[in-house]
Scaffold this active site. Structure first.
Site, PDB file in Angstrom:
ATOM      1  N   ASP A  61      67.712  81.784  61.202  1.00  0.00           N
ATOM      2  CA  ASP A  61      67.792  82.640  60.009  1.00  0.00           C
ATOM      3  C   ASP A  61      66.480  82.621  59.218  1.00  0.00           C
ATOM      4  O   ASP A  61      66.128  83.575  58.534  1.00  0.00           O
ATOM      5  CB  ASP A  61      68.911  82.180  59.068  1.00  0.00           C
ATOM      6  N   ASP A  72      66.344  79.594  51.859  1.00  0.00           N
ATOM      7  CA  ASP A  72      66.735  80.993  51.674  1.00  0.00           C
ATOM      8  C   ASP A  72      66.042  81.669  50.498  1.00  0.00           C
ATOM      9  O   ASP A  72      66.521  82.692  49.989  1.00  0.00           O
ATOM     10  CB  ASP A  72      68.256  81.089  51.530  1.00  0.00           C
TER      11      ASP A  72
HETATM   12  N1  GLY Z   1      71.804  82.769  56.663  1.00  0.00           N
HETATM   13  C1  GLY Z   1      73.148  82.369  56.650  1.00  0.00           C
HETATM   14  C2  GLY Z   1      74.026  83.243  57.429  1.00  0.00           C
HETATM   15  O1  GLY Z   1      73.576  84.155  58.095  1.00  0.00           O
HETATM   16  O2  GLY Z   1      75.223  83.026  57.368  1.00  0.00           O
END
Ligand code: GLY
Length: 371
Positions: free
Chosen positions: A148, A87
């Site tokens: 994601d 992330d």
């Molecule tokens: N990227 C983590 C979520 O969308 O919860």
């Protein structure tokens, strides 16, 4: 309507800056963000909202507040504090890259490049993709990709533009293709995650973490795919990404309920109290704006996508925003984080707030965010 929604959002961001100096918002409980340190995946969104507000209004207080967090983001990288995950884009595109784009600050550029190198280190040659979670070799997550991650690729594309180091680009491009092949199903629904054998790269199976069940379509995952593939198209001009983003968006829009804002999963049985995920719809609105910018003027799907954007944004402002709640900390009600895990099943989500504001300021002033 858009302008009033933006004014209201900026006032709430300012209230949060005043009421929680030096702190960052985390997952919500009872309509209040938990305020704390920089140790999750979500802290960049708050900083990104300050930059959007500064660019929209020119109000120096937003800029000063955003800048005041750079050192903290830099230290987090130096200490590798809670960073065994992909992330880095969510965290650093919206903080350091944004600061570099807007102010030209060299320290911000260096921090963003350091983050991009950390993300590059998560490339796993055996699977030909970026490992989402955990350390290299992790028995559960070593061979796992997640949808994601597409939103974290712009940090790599940007780093390539800045440095000319081709592996930043190649890794992002190859990861996006791998995601397209294994996370997107034939009907343009999507898996949240996919597992490979981390020793030889053999494809194993799809699965979910936050969705309803392994074969279901988690609406936020679909949203990450829509905007993420559209952004890979922006940087690579590979038409396969544009087509995938468009088809994922069509799937999303035609499966929406009557008020045009998504439930948390497209396959969950709908009952009276089934949670929504307004954040998924906010991400899709921002993604549709990107798509509509790059689609041919005569693309036959343009009317569907334009109508979907208009209806979703209108519903978010009229039915989900906190415009009539002056003391609220969040901007959008009824987001969900992890329904099955009972974590934030129905509350404000800071990323929902970010994408809602990004979509509003893009509609109103053409500001594109920092991806
Ligand atoms: N990227 C983590 C979520 O969308 O919860």
């Amino acid at each position: 309507m858009w302008r009033s929604a933006i004014e209201d959002a900026m006032q709430k961001i300012k209230n949060n800056i005043h009421n929680h100096p030096g702190l960052l918002p985390h997952i919500t409980e009872n309509q209040r963000y938990k305020w704390g340190e920089n140790g999750d995946w979500i802290e960049g969104f708050y900083i990104g909202m300050m930059w959007l507000s500064y660019e929209y209004s020119g109000d120096e207080e937003f800029k000063q507040s955003a800048e005041s967090f750079l050192e903290n983001f830099s230290q987090r990288l130096d200490q590798h504090y809670h960073l065994d995950h992909h992330d880095l884009g969510f965290l650093y595109s919206l903080s350091a890259t944004a600061q570099w784009m807007i102010t030209g600050d060299e320290k911000a550029r260096a921090v963003a490049l350091q983050a991009a190198r950390e993300l590059r280190d998560r490339w796993r040659p055996a699977i030909g993709a970026i490992q989402a979670w955990g350390k290299e070799g992790d028995p559960q997550n070593g061979g796992r990709i997640i949808i994601d991650c597409l939103m974290n690729l712009p940090l790599l594309y940007w780093a390539y533009q800045q440095t000319g180091e081709k592996d930043f680009y190649d890794i992002a491009y190859r990861h996006a293709h791998k995601s397209r092949r294994f996370l997107v199903r034939g009907d343009y629904s999507s898996y949240h995650t996919f597992y490979f054998d981390q020793t030889n790269g053999n494809a194993l199976h799809g699965g979910t973490h936050q969705g309803y069940e392994d074969g279901s379509t988690w609406t936020r995952g679909q949203a990450w795919g829509i905007y993420g593939f559209a952004l890979s198209y922006r940087y690579t001009k590979d038409k396969a990404f544009l087509q995938t983003a468009k088809e994922l968006a069509k799937y999303f829009l035609v499966h929406l309920p009557e008020d045009h804002v998504a439930y948390w999963d497209f396959d969950v049985p709908i009952e009276e109290n089934t949670p929504r995920d307004s954040s998924a719809s906010a991400i899709v609105a921002a993604g549709l704006l990107e798509l509509l910018d790059v689609l041919e003027a005569d693309d036959s799907d343009r009317p569907l996508l334009e109508a979907g954007l208009q209806r979703s944004m209108t519903s978010l402002v009229e039915n989900y925003s906190t415009m009539n709640m002056p003391d609220a900390e969040g901007l959008l009600q009824h987001g969900s984080y992890h329904v099955r895990g009972n974590s934030g099943p129905d509350d404000y989500m800071i990323w929902g707030d970010y994408y809602y504001l990004e979509a509003l300021v893009r509609i109103e002033k053409g500001l594109k965010g920092y991806w």
